[in-house]
Design an enzyme around this catalytic site. Structure first.
Site, PDB file in Angstrom:
ATOM      1  N   SER A   1       0.841  -1.202   0.000  1.00 30.41           N
ATOM      2  CA  SER A   1       0.000   0.000   0.000  1.00 30.41           C
ATOM      3  C   SER A   1       0.879   1.257   0.000  1.00 30.41           C
ATOM      4  O   SER A   1       1.660   1.454  -0.928  1.00 30.41           O
ATOM      5  CB  SER A   1      -0.956  -0.044   1.196  1.00 30.41           C
ATOM      6  OG  SER A   1      -1.972   0.902   1.064  1.00 30.41           O
TER       7      SER A   1
ATOM      8  N   HIS B   1      -7.679  -5.683  -0.219  1.00 25.27           N
ATOM      9  CA  HIS B   1      -6.539  -4.781  -0.128  1.00 25.27           C
ATOM     10  C   HIS B   1      -5.346  -5.438   0.569  1.00 25.27           C
ATOM     11  O   HIS B   1      -4.203  -5.207   0.198  1.00 25.27           O
ATOM     12  CB  HIS B   1      -6.940  -3.501   0.612  1.00 25.27           C
ATOM     13  CG  HIS B   1      -5.846  -2.480   0.695  1.00 25.27           C
ATOM     14  ND1 HIS B   1      -5.272  -1.904  -0.434  1.00 25.27           N
ATOM     15  CD2 HIS B   1      -5.191  -1.939   1.751  1.00 25.27           C
ATOM     16  CE1 HIS B   1      -4.331  -1.050  -0.069  1.00 25.27           C
ATOM     17  NE2 HIS B   1      -4.262  -1.063   1.255  1.00 25.27           N
TER      18      HIS B   1
ATOM     19  N   ASP C   1     -10.133  -4.868  -4.279  1.00 24.28           N
ATOM     20  CA  ASP C   1      -9.508  -3.951  -3.328  1.00 24.28           C
ATOM     21  C   ASP C   1     -10.405  -2.718  -3.172  1.00 24.28           C
ATOM     22  O   ASP C   1     -10.626  -1.980  -4.132  1.00 24.28           O
ATOM     23  CB  ASP C   1      -8.127  -3.535  -3.860  1.00 24.28           C
ATOM     24  CG  ASP C   1      -7.320  -2.719  -2.856  1.00 24.28           C
ATOM     25  OD1 ASP C   1      -7.929  -2.055  -1.994  1.00 24.28           O
ATOM     26  OD2 ASP C   1      -6.085  -2.754  -2.946  1.00 24.28           O
TER      27      ASP C   1
END
Length: 252
Positions: A105, A232, A202
């Site tokens: 991320s 995610h 996601d």
């Protein structure tokens, strides 16, 4: 490495802040895990990489940025530049030789910035639901006119978090400072293999962000794995197996 595997070591920063980390001594290259926004180094992916490194004798480092996890600092004082400085301090102080960077991320953005600042050391880069430029392209872009005006006027917004009982704090300083570190507006080269992982379900970082990176990064070998039902975090046993397979191949 730490005498007590559960207790982190700390890296002191010039302003007195401390960065918590765990390190596995082993063979080169060193795998460095960069976590996500408001995440920490005890998540499933970081711990799976730690266990793999100890099992295989691979050098490995996981750490918490300023104001994350077990490191010091107030979250509203954090910026992309600050977290980049922490990441560079970790690789410069705790590691030598080639690196395989694994960024999850926000960590995908920060590890790309590390690769830009230390290009000669990068032997490979892996992005997991990577979110480069997310302050501009996701956070700010998703705000309506009223919320944006309030953010600029008051300096911060509080928003519900999917992953914590505590709200996310979005500061205008984070947005403005992040503009100095954008990576999708200029050429981005990595002199080693690149692999992107992203889940098609996601809810936080659209999968086409990895598709955009796939076309943007200049590297000798760029590949991507898109998981149809992936979220995610990409932390299921199958996700972890795929990650470890790619990390292992980059460390050969």
């Amino acid at each position: 490495m730490s005498a007590d595997p559960a207790r982190p070591l700390t890296l002191s920063r010039p302003d007195g802040a401390t960065i918590a980390y765990h390190q596995v001594q082993g063979r080169s290259p060193t795998v460095v895990f960069c976590g996500g926004f408001r995440s920490d180094m005890t998540g499933t992916k970081a711990m799976a990489l730690d266990a793999w490194a100890r099992r295989t004798g691979q050098a490995f480092v996981r750490f918490d940025y300023f104001a994350h996890g077990q490191s010091s600092g107030a979250f509203r004082d954090g910026t992309v530049g600050r977290w980049l400085d922490d990441s560079l301090a970790v690789v410069d102080t705790l590691t030598q030789g080639p690196l395989v960077l694994v960024g999850s991320s926000m960590g995908g953005w920060l590890s790309l910035l590390v690769a830009r600042h230390r290009p000669a050391r990068v032997a490979g880069w892996i992005g997991i639901a990577a979110a480069p430029d997310f302050t501009e392209d996701l956070m700010l872009a998703q705000l309506g006119p009223q919320a944006r005006e309030k953010l600029q006027r008051e300096g911060e917004l509080r928003r519900p978090s999917r992953y914590s009982d505590e709200p996310d704090i979005l500061t205008w300083r984070l947005i403005e400072e992040g503009r100095h570190h954008l990576v999708l507006r200029t050429p981005l080269r990595i002199d080693g293999p690149v692999h992107l992982f992203h889940g098609l379900k996601d809810p936080d970082v659209p999968w086409d962000m990895s598709q955009r990176l796939l076309h943007h990064i200049e590297a000798p070998d760029v590949a991507a794995t898109f998981t149809k039902d992936g979220d995610h975090r990409l932390s299921t046993p199958a996700d972890i197996d795929r990650l470890l397979t790619v990390v292992s191949s980059m460390c050969r």
